[in-house]
Design a protein around this motif. Structure first.
Motif, PDB file in Angstrom:
ATOM      1  N   ASP A  32      54.247 100.806  59.428  1.00 27.24           N
ATOM      2  CA  ASP A  32      55.492 100.002  59.548  1.00 27.24           C
ATOM      3  C   ASP A  32      55.882  99.431  57.946  1.00 27.24           C
ATOM      4  O   ASP A  32      54.862  99.508  57.276  1.00 27.24           O
ATOM      5  N   ARG A  41      64.251 106.503  70.105  1.00 31.22           N
ATOM      6  CA  ARG A  41      65.160 105.504  69.337  1.00 31.22           C
ATOM      7  C   ARG A  41      64.204 104.328  69.201  1.00 31.22           C
ATOM      8  O   ARG A  41      64.201 103.645  67.982  1.00 31.22           O
ATOM      9  N   ALA A  42      63.597 103.921  70.172  1.00 28.80           N
ATOM     10  CA  ALA A  42      62.695 102.477  70.114  1.00 28.80           C
ATOM     11  C   ALA A  42      61.632 102.767  69.397  1.00 28.80           C
ATOM     12  O   ALA A  42      61.313 101.691  68.584  1.00 28.80           O
ATOM     13  N   ALA A  46      62.972 102.859  65.593  1.00 29.83           N
ATOM     14  CA  ALA A  46      63.375 101.421  65.309  1.00 29.83           C
ATOM     15  C   ALA A  46      62.080 100.451  64.757  1.00 29.83           C
ATOM     16  O   ALA A  46      62.280  99.694  63.907  1.00 29.83           O
ATOM     17  N   HIS A  47      60.888 100.592  65.305  1.00 29.44           N
ATOM     18  CA  HIS A  47      59.807  99.956  65.174  1.00 29.44           C
ATOM     19  C   HIS A  47      59.386 100.051  63.461  1.00 29.44           C
ATOM     20  O   HIS A  47      58.931  99.397  62.703  1.00 29.44           O
ATOM     21  N   GLU A 106      63.676 102.878  61.012  1.00 27.95           N
ATOM     22  CA  GLU A 106      64.451 104.127  61.081  1.00 27.95           C
ATOM     23  C   GLU A 106      65.652 103.948  62.462  1.00 27.95           C
ATOM     24  O   GLU A 106      65.028 103.869  63.278  1.00 27.95           O
ATOM     25  N   ALA A 107      66.850 104.152  61.820  1.00 28.91           N
ATOM     26  CA  ALA A 107      67.785 103.971  62.723  1.00 28.91           C
ATOM     27  C   ALA A 107      67.934 105.482  63.335  1.00 28.91           C
ATOM     28  O   ALA A 107      68.345 106.527  62.569  1.00 28.91           O
ATOM     29  N   TYR A 108      67.680 105.797  64.623  1.00 34.11           N
ATOM     30  CA  TYR A 108      68.101 107.344  65.326  1.00 34.11           C
ATOM     31  C   TYR A 108      69.464 107.138  65.562  1.00 34.11           C
ATOM     32  O   TYR A 108      69.762 106.280  66.454  1.00 34.11           O
ATOM     33  N   GLY A 165      66.842  94.696  69.030  1.00 33.45           N
ATOM     34  CA  GLY A 165      67.063  94.465  67.953  1.00 33.45           C
ATOM     35  C   GLY A 165      67.904  93.005  67.779  1.00 33.45           C
ATOM     36  O   GLY A 165      68.477  92.857  66.774  1.00 33.45           O
ATOM     37  N   GLU A 221      63.879  89.085  66.410  1.00 31.22           N
ATOM     38  CA  GLU A 221      62.723  89.813  65.610  1.00 31.22           C
ATOM     39  C   GLU A 221      61.415  88.950  65.642  1.00 31.22           C
ATOM     40  O   GLU A 221      61.718  87.618  65.869  1.00 31.22           O
TER      41      GLU A 221
END
Length: 608
Positions: A187, A386-387, A390-391, A394-396, A483, A486
Motif C-alpha cells: 500500500d 473495487r474494495a 481502493a486499499h 487504485e480506483a476501479y 471512502g 479514513e
C-alpha cells in the motif's frame, strides 16, 4: 565439481531481441519496457507489479544486457533451486549460493563468479550482507542488484524480515550499480517505507495496476467450514490449489480430513521436520492436482503457474497478506478462484495476536488498522475487487461482475442515518479518536474516559443505542471501504472524514450498507477453465504427458519445462519445423534447441 553451465548466448542489439530469443516473448507487457530500459541505463527502480505480471523479466533481462552478473536477493533458500533451474532452462547462466549446498558446490559457484561465467546469482539476504560474501563480490563486475519481495523490508508489511534492513548498505558499498526493488503487494505507506529503508529515495517508482482480472473473489461467514470448503474444492477436480489455515494443528487436521474425503492433500507448516516439509513442497510444485494445506509459512516466491484456487479457512492478518496469498493462484493468466471463510472468533484471535505481540505500539496500531481494512472488504456490500484495489490507492471504474457480491448480490439496509450519526460523532470530537471510543459515544456507554473528556454531554451521546457494537463496527469499516472516512495512521488510528462524506452529512446522498445473511451463501463456484480452447485436444494431452515424463527425468517441476499456456499455443499452432516453433509464444532459442525435436515428434504423432 563443476557447474554444468549453459553456453552464453551471443550478444544482442537491444533488449527486445533478447526478450524474443531468450524468453520467447514477442514483446513487452505493461511497464516492462520502461523498467528494463531504465535499469539498463544504470538507474535505480522500485517496481510494484502484480503476481503474474512479469516482474522477473524486469531484472533478468537487464542482467543479460548489462555487463557483469546480476545479484538477485531471494528470501527463501528452499525455492532458489527452482528459480535457478527455470532460468537455466532458457539458456541463462545462473546459480545460487546458500547454506544448503556442499562445500564443493559453493567453491564452484565462487570460481564461476570470479571467472565471469554467471549471468545471474541468487542469494538469500542474510548471506548477501555478510562481510565474507561482500568481499567475494568486491572484484566482480556486477550488472545490478535485484531485491525481490521487497515488502519484507517494511515493518508495516505482512512479511517483515529484519535481515532485509541490512540491504540498505549495498548502495554505499557498490556505488554506480543499479538497484531494483520489486514487490507485488504494497500500500502507499509500505511503498514509502520500502524506499526509505532501502535507501531508494531517488529511485523511480513504476506502479502497475494491482488488478488481477483472471482471479475471482468470494468471501463468506463461517457456518459449516468443512462443508463449505469441500463444496468449493469439488468444483476443481484434478487441479492444484492451496488451503490456508491459521494454526499448525488446523493444517494437520484439515489435510487428514481432505484425504479421508478422497482428495489428494499434503500438510505444510514450520512444525514439520524440514525433510517432510521440503518433500511436500516439492511434491506440490512438481505434481498436478495436489492440494497443499498450509500456514502462511508456505508461499512466498512460489512460481508454480497453474495453481487454480486458493482457499482461506481462517482470516488472514491483513488485506496485503490476503492479496499476496490469493495472488499465488492463476500466475499463468488463466482463470482461478479464491474463497475466504471468516468468523468473529477469527477477528478476536487476530486482534489478540496483535495486542499480545512483542511489536512496538506503533506497529500494533498499524496492524489493527490493516486488519480493519480487511474486515471492511469482508463486509462490503459492493464489488470485492473495487474494495481491494481502493486499499492500494487504485480506483476501479466499475463493478467487476466476477466476485461473489457481483454474482450473488447481498441484502442491504439504508445506513444513511447511521452513517450521519457516525460522522457527527467524529466531527464533534475533533476527528481525534478511533472507532472504539466513537462507538462508546454512539451507544451511550459512559466510560471513565468519556466522562473525563465530557463526551457524555455531546448531542451524539447515546443516539446509536439501537445498534450493537458489532453492527457499529461494521458501519465504520464499511464507511472506510466506501471512502467516506479514513484512518490516520500517524494519529493513533484516529478516524477523519473525507470530502466524499459531505453529501451524506448534508442529506444529499443516501448510503446502503451490507447485511450479513443468516444462513450460508453461494460462492462463485465455477468449474475449471483452461487457458484457451485447445486444452481439450489430443495434441495438448500428448504434450502434457511428454512434459510430465521429461520433468520427472530431469527431477524438476513440469512448469519449468513449459507452462500450460505454451502447450496450449503449441496444440493450437501445430508447428511442423523449428522455424514454426520460433513463432510460438514462450519458446526461446534455448528451448527450441533443447526440446524442439521432441515437441515436433509428439505433434507429428498426434497428426498421424
Amino acid at each position: 565439481m563443476r557447474i554444468d553451465l549453459p553456453v552464453p548466448p551471443p550478444a544482442a542489439a537491444d533488449p527486445e531481441s533478447v526478450l524474443r530469443r531468450v524468453f520467447g516473448h514477442g514483446g513487452f507487457r505493461g511497464s516492462q519496457r520502461d523498467v528494463v530500459e531504465h535499469v539498463i541505463a544504470g538507474h535505480d527502480a522500485l517496481v510494484l507489479m502484480p503476481t503474474g505480471g512479469g516482474k522477473s523479466v524486469c531484472y533478468q533481462l537487464p542482467s543479460l544486457c548489462r555487463p557483469g552478473v546480476g545479484i538477485v536477493v531471494s528470501p527463501l533458500i528452499a525455492l532458489m533451486r527452482n528459480q535457478v533451474e527455470a532460468i537455466r532452462q532458457l539458456g541463462v547462466r545462473a546459480a545460487s549460493f546458500n547454506s544448503t549446498q556442499s562445500t564443493a558446490e559453493r567453491m564452484e559457484v565462487r570460481r564461476a563468479l570470479r571467472a565471469g561465467e554467471l549471468d545471474l546469482l541468487y542469494v538469500a539476504p542474510e548471506r548477501l550482507v555478510t562481510e565474507e560474501f561482500l568481499a567475494l563480490l568486491e572484484p566482480v563486475r556486477i550488472a545490478l542488484f535485484a531485491i525481490d519481495e521487497a515488502h519484507c523490508v517494511s515493518q508495516w508489511g505482512h512479511d517483515f524480515r529484519p535481515e532485509y534492513l541490512q540491504l540498505a548498505t549495498i548502495g554505499a558499498r557498490f556505488p554506480g550499480v543499479p538497484r531494483i526493488a520489486l514487490t507485488a503487494t504494497a500500500d502507499p505507506q509500505t511503498r514509502d517505507d520500502i524506499a526509505r529503508r532501502l535507501g531508494l529515495g531517488g529511485a523511480r517508482l513504476f506502479l502497475s495496476s494491482f488488478d488481477r482480472p483472471n482471479l475471482t473473489y468470494a468471501i463468506a461467514p463461517k457456518t459449516e467450514p468443512r462443508r463449505q470448503l469441500l463444496g468449493f474444492l469439488r468444483a476443481h477436480p484434478g487441479e492444484s490449489g492451496i488451503v490456508y489455515c491459521l494454526s499448525r494443528a488446523a493444517v494437520d487436521d484439515t489435510a487428514s480430513w481432505l484425504c479421508g474425503q478422497g482428495l489428494r492433500a499434503l500438510p505444510y507448516h514450520a512444525g514439520l521436520p524440514a525433510e517432510t516439509r521440503n518433500r511436500n513442497q516439492d511434491a506440490f510444485l512438481a505434481d498436478e492436482g495436489l492440494i497443499l494445506v498450509a500456514t502462511i509459512a508456505f508461499g512466498m516466491g512460489i512460481d508454480k503457474p497453474d495453481i487454480r484456487f486458493v482457499a482461506h479457512l481462517d482470516l488472514p492478518s491483513s488485506l496485503e497478506a490476503y492479496y499476496q496469498e490469493t495472488g499465488r493462484a492463476g500466475r499463468d493468466g488463466a482463470p482461478a478462484e479464491t474463497l475466504m471463510l471468516y468468523g468473529m472468533q477469527d477477528v478476536t484471535l487476530r486482534r489478540r495476536m496483535i495486542d499480545q505481540g512483542d511489536a512496538p505500539d506503533e506497529v500494533k496500531r498499524v496492524g489493527r488498522a490493516k486488519l480493519d481494512a480487511l474486515l471492511g472488504v469482508c463486509e462490503t456490500a459492493g464489488c470485492r475487487r473495487r474494495a481491494i484495489l481502493a486499499h492500494f490507492g487504485e480506483a476501479y471504474p466499475r463493478d467487476c461482475g466476477q466476485c461473489d457480491n457481483c454474482r450473488f448480490p447481498v441484502e442491504t439496509w439504508d445506513g444513511t442515518e447511521a452513517a450521519r450519526k457516525a460522522l457527527s460523532a467524529m466531527l464533534r470530537t475533533g476527528q481525534r479518536f478511533g472507532a472504539g471510543h466513537l462507538i462508546d459515544i454512539l451507544r451511550g456507554t459512559g466510560t471513565e474516559r468519556i466522562q473525563q473528556l465530557g463526551h457524555d454531554r455531546l448531542p451524539t451521546f447515546g443516539v446509536g443505542a439501537d445498534l450493537d457494537r458489532r453492527q457499529w463496527g461494521s458501519v465504520f469499516r464499511q464507511l472506510i471501504v466506501a471512502g467516506l472516512i479514513e484512518v490516520d495512521h500517524d494519529a493513533h488510528g484516529a478516524l477523519f472524514a473525507t470530502p466524499r462524506a459531505r453529501p451524506v452529512l448534508r442529506g444529499e446522498e443516501s448510503l446502503r450498507l451490507r447485511r450479513d445473511p443468516a444462513g450460508t451463501r453461494k460462492t462463485t463456484r465455477r468449474g475449471p477453465v483452461p487457458p484457451d480452447g485447445t486444452t481439450d485436444s489430443p495434441a495438448f494431452a500428448a504434450l502434457r504427458e511428454w512434459r510430465r515424463d521429461t520433468a520427472r527425468t530431469q527431477q524438476v517441476p513440469a512448469y519449468v519445462i513449459f507452462h500450460d499456456a505454451t502447450l496450449a499455443a503449441l496444440a493450437a499452432a501445430h508447428p511442423r519445423d523449428r522455424s514454426d516453433l520460433a513463432t510460438v509464444p514462450g519458446i526461446g532459442a534455448s528451448k527450441i534447441e533443447r526440446y524442439g525435436d521432441a515437441v515436433l515428434a509428439v505433434l507429428a504423432g498426434v497428426r498421424g
